[in-house]
Design an enzyme around this catalytic site. Structure first.
Site, PDB file in Angstrom:
ATOM      1  N   ARG A 289      13.232 -11.101   7.857  1.00  0.00           N
ATOM      2  CA  ARG A 289      12.321 -10.312   7.025  1.00  0.00           C
ATOM      3  C   ARG A 289      11.069  -9.870   7.751  1.00  0.00           C
ATOM      4  O   ARG A 289      10.697  -8.694   7.705  1.00  0.00           O
ATOM      5  CB  ARG A 289      11.867 -11.118   5.798  1.00  0.00           C
ATOM      6  CG  ARG A 289      12.764 -10.980   4.616  1.00  0.00           C
ATOM      7  CD  ARG A 289      12.756 -12.258   3.834  1.00  0.00           C
ATOM      8  NE  ARG A 289      13.331 -13.294   4.676  1.00  0.00           N
ATOM      9  CZ  ARG A 289      14.630 -13.533   4.746  1.00  0.00           C
ATOM     10  NH1 ARG A 289      15.469 -12.869   4.020  1.00  0.00           N
ATOM     11  NH2 ARG A 289      15.107 -14.454   5.559  1.00  0.00           N
ATOM     12  N   THR A 290      10.395 -10.802   8.413  1.00  0.00           N
ATOM     13  CA  THR A 290       9.104 -10.437   9.003  1.00  0.00           C
ATOM     14  C   THR A 290       9.309  -9.382  10.073  1.00  0.00           C
ATOM     15  O   THR A 290       8.633  -8.354  10.111  1.00  0.00           O
ATOM     16  CB  THR A 290       8.417 -11.690   9.582  1.00  0.00           C
ATOM     17  OG1 THR A 290       8.367 -12.675   8.550  1.00  0.00           O
ATOM     18  CG2 THR A 290       7.015 -11.386  10.046  1.00  0.00           C
TER      19      THR A 290
ATOM     20  N   LYS B 112      11.393 -16.208  32.816  1.00  0.00           N
ATOM     21  CA  LYS B 112      11.069 -16.421  34.243  1.00  0.00           C
ATOM     22  C   LYS B 112       9.822 -17.269  34.401  1.00  0.00           C
ATOM     23  O   LYS B 112       9.348 -17.484  35.506  1.00  0.00           O
ATOM     24  CB  LYS B 112      10.837 -15.070  34.922  1.00  0.00           C
ATOM     25  CG  LYS B 112      12.014 -14.119  34.869  1.00  0.00           C
ATOM     26  CD  LYS B 112      11.629 -12.817  35.563  1.00  0.00           C
ATOM     27  CE  LYS B 112      12.663 -11.739  35.318  1.00  0.00           C
ATOM     28  NZ  LYS B 112      12.165 -10.413  35.743  1.00  0.00           N
TER      29      LYS B 112
ATOM     30  N   ARG C   2       5.297 -13.501  16.720  1.00  0.00           N
ATOM     31  CA  ARG C   2       5.729 -14.769  16.126  1.00  0.00           C
ATOM     32  C   ARG C   2       6.046 -15.713  17.277  1.00  0.00           C
ATOM     33  O   ARG C   2       6.722 -15.342  18.240  1.00  0.00           O
ATOM     34  CB  ARG C   2       6.960 -14.579  15.261  1.00  0.00           C
ATOM     35  CG  ARG C   2       7.608 -15.908  14.906  1.00  0.00           C
ATOM     36  CD  ARG C   2       8.660 -15.790  13.871  1.00  0.00           C
ATOM     37  NE  ARG C   2       8.070 -15.450  12.582  1.00  0.00           N
ATOM     38  CZ  ARG C   2       8.750 -15.471  11.435  1.00  0.00           C
ATOM     39  NH1 ARG C   2      10.019 -15.807  11.428  1.00  0.00           N
ATOM     40  NH2 ARG C   2       8.168 -15.154  10.292  1.00  0.00           N
TER      41      ARG C   2
ATOM     42  N   HIS D 134       0.862 -18.175   8.394  1.00  0.00           N
ATOM     43  CA  HIS D 134       1.725 -16.984   8.309  1.00  0.00           C
ATOM     44  C   HIS D 134       1.027 -15.980   7.387  1.00  0.00           C
ATOM     45  O   HIS D 134       1.460 -15.736   6.259  1.00  0.00           O
ATOM     46  CB  HIS D 134       3.080 -17.404   7.748  1.00  0.00           C
ATOM     47  CG  HIS D 134       4.169 -16.400   7.890  1.00  0.00           C
ATOM     48  ND1 HIS D 134       3.937 -15.064   8.175  1.00  0.00           N
ATOM     49  CD2 HIS D 134       5.521 -16.523   7.773  1.00  0.00           C
ATOM     50  CE1 HIS D 134       5.100 -14.419   8.220  1.00  0.00           C
ATOM     51  NE2 HIS D 134       6.070 -15.289   7.992  1.00  0.00           N
TER      52      HIS D 134
END
Ligand code: NCD
Length: 364
Positions: A59-60, A88, A109, A137
């Site tokens: 969703r986000t 890396k 995120r 959030h």
């Protein structure tokens, strides 16, 4: 090493770092956009949003992408750090610096608490926290507040039940911090003792003067609630499988329990659902979680527009470092990205980490 301790940009790392009036305005704009999205189809023409997703998301991530595209902008980014230079060994500071040179706005995120603030310290564009570990959030909270505005007609004077993983649930922490700023909010926390709401959230609620109580069953309190916020047990944040397994299936909302609820209860869930709400509840008109997911796109459209207007350049670090003091939170970004200034605010009797809000003892 130089850091933007005073950022030139309006970042959304924690809603509470911005004026409540600003978020109310974002929600108002989100409502207008939801009612008339075509009118905003060119609002971000020529702008690029970078989406850096170090953790899984449906969703986000997709609602941010859809939001920017519906505003006429473009999207770049990665959703699997293993296919980027992170694999890396690139540090967050360098990734944020480089990607911010390609984009006008960055959404991130990450699995570690405080990571969004850490990225903002070196980014050359505004950054939006799309979830930092088990900490916050804020864009889910804008979604939740917009849902309350649309579905209940108000955000104040509500009895808010929050059920499930209140310890690791970042959506819960952001929502509590935000709703504590609205008049007449009363909280009812429903959880096991192991997954109860963290002390720092309780103290914010106390500071704002909001009453709260704790309960150990949905049935006992559902009749009092205006909104019930169900959450998933955050499997990925538990120290061991055994601790997670002891918490599965403790709280399940089903049609039987819904019989005891008010006729205008709103059931929200940030999603994904695992099995904490039975499928039969989906047909109940009081179940608003799928609508909530759609509102999330409109909330993010409004947020992108307002962030790009840059009305609130921010202070990122206001405290200081103390010799020998490290954040005690093992999941704090300062544990991994060791170049970061380990900055704390003095709260009188203790220190508070400026990345993850965890408290630390003052040096003797
Ligand atoms: C939440 C999250 O990622 O914290 N999901 C979301 O963004 N809607 C909730 C969860 O994963 O349980």
């Amino acid at each position: 090493m130089s850091f933007n301790t005073l950022s030139r940009f309006t970042n959304l790392i924690d809603l509470n770092a911005l004026p409540v009036e600003w978020w109310k305005d974002v929600i108002d704009l989100g409502v207008k956009i939801a009612d008339n999205p075509e009118q905003y189809a060119r609002a971000c023409e020529g702008r690029i949003m970078a989406a850096l997703f170090y953790e899984p998301s449906t969703r986000t991530q997709l609602s941010f992408q859809a939001a920017m595209k519906r505003l006429g902008g473009a999207v770049i980014g990665f959703d699997n750090p293993e296919t980027s230079s992170v694999a890396k060994g690139e540090v967050l500071k360098d990734t944020a610096k480089v990607v911010s040179g390609y984009s006008d706005i960055m959404v991130m995120r990450h699995n570690m608490d405080g990571s969004a603030k850490a990225a903002a310290l070196s980014a050359d564009c505004p950054i939006i926290n799309a979830g930092d570990g088990g900490h916050l959030h804020p864009t889910q909270t804008l979604t939740d507040l917009l849902t309350l505005r649309k579905e209940k007609g108000r955000i104040k004077n509500l009895v808010i039940g929050i059920c499930g993983d209140l310890k690791y649930g970042r959506t819960v922490h952001s929502l509590c911090k935000a709703l504590a700023c609205f008049e007449g909010t009363r909280f009812v926390f429903i959880s096991t003792p192991e997954l109860s709401i963290p002390a720092y959230i309780k103290s914010i609620i106390n500071e704002k003067g909001c009453p709260y109580k704790e309960a150990d069953s949905i049935e006992a309190v559902i009749g009092e609630l205006d909104m019930l916020y169900m959450t998933r047990i955050q499997k990925e944040r538990f120290p061991s499988a055994k601790e997670y397994e002891s918490q599965i299936d403790v709280f399940i909302l089903d049609a039987e329990k819904m019989k005891k609820a008010k006729s205008d209860l709103c059931v929200l869930h940030p999603l994904p659902r695992v099995d904490e709400i039975t499928y039969e509840v989906d047909n109940d008109p009081r179940a608003k979680y799928f609508k909530q997911a759609t509102y999330g796109m409109y909330a993010r459209m409004a947020l992108i527009i307002r962030i790009l207007e840059n009305r609130h350049p921010a202070v990122l670090l206001a405290g200081k470092t103390y010799d020998g003091v490290n954040c005690p939170n093992e999941n704090c970004i300062t544990q991994k990205e060791c170049y970061l200034p380990k900055s704390f605010v003095d709260r009188g009797g203790f220190l508070e980490c400026e990345y993850c809000e965890r408290t630390a003892a003052k040096p003797g």
